[in-house]
Design a protein around this motif. Structure first.
Motif: not given
Length: 257
Positions: A23-31
């Motif tokens: 989840c954190l990895e995915e969030l780090l790819q988002k604005d």
């Protein structure tokens, strides 16, 4: 958050450490502007601290709710005073004449450690020994299948007049196990929980519990993020006091048959 014009992205880790990392990895790819995190299995050392360090390096504020990893206790967090909650329910049983009090606590959650600390504090204040044979530690996965270890649970409760439970889910499952063993709650054994959830209110035996102010915790966490984003304020932590909610699952010891 919605009232302030922010959209909300929800991710469920299902209390899985690997899922939390994903989840954190995915969030780090988002604005994204900020993150509110309920940590998974917070009692176990976190192996993905680098992802939180990335959030910090990107200038993304985050706040923990309902617990925090031991190596990140200096980060902003919003939680209930879990030690006080464990103390409060144990003292309530002691005040009702119970002296042989078992405990069931969650082993992989920092809240379990703090609620256990409150349990032991209340017993020690009343000059009672901490008896390991009356204490059961279970993991998150075990809670869903408590009935499979019912014999072990009943063995730990043998000779006890009451049981402190980590939360209402455990308390409600324990009541089912006790009733299956022809033990009546609270006539033969008292059961008490924490969270004041719907399980406590609508259980076959309504459960005396401690109110965990989840709505207030969520609002406070959101406000901490908003204060940082919109006002560039220093982030801070907050702790809420528990409140006892009395129902029908506890009896005076001298009334227990």
């Amino acid at each position: 958050l919605t009232a302030e014009g922010y959209s909300i992205l929800l991710k469920n880790t299902h209390n899985s450490r690997s899922q939390e990392a994903r989840c954190l990895e995915e969030l780090l790819q988002k604005d994204i502007d900020g993150v509110i995190i309920e940590p998974s299995k917070s009692q176990i050392s976190c192996r993905h601290l680098h992802l939180y360090e990335q959030l910090e390096s990107y200038g993304i504020p985050y706040v923990f709710i309902q617990g925090c990893f031991d190596r990140m206790e200096d980060r902003p967090q919003v939680l209930m005073d879990d030690c006080r909650g464990g103390y409060m329910i144990t003292k309530y049983l002691l005040d009702n004449g119970h002296r042989s009090i078992a405990g069931i606590f969650k082993a992989d959650d920092g809240q379990g450690r703090m609620r256990y600390a409150g349990y032991t504090k209340a017993l020690m204040e009343h000059s009672h020994k901490i008896k390991n044979r009356q204490i059961l530690w279970i993991d998150s996965e075990d809670i869903r299948e408590m009935e499979l270890v019912s014999e072990r649970i009943l063995k730990r409760l043998n000779g006890c007049t009451a049981c402190v439970c980590y939360n209402d889910e455990i308390a409600s499952k324990l009541i089912q196990i006790l009733q299956s063993a022809d033990l009546q709650v609270p006539d033969q054994i008292s059961v008490i929980g924490i969270d004041n959830s719907s399980l406590a209110r609508f259980c076959e035996v309504p459960i005396t519990s401690v109110n965990n102010p989840a709505n207030e915790i969520g609002k406070c966490a959101a406000q901490i993020i908003l204060d940082k984003i919109d006002k560039n304020m220093e982030m801070y932590s907050a702790e809420f006091a528990p409140e006892l909610v009395m129902r029908n699952s506890v009896k005076l010891y001298n009334e227990v048959m």
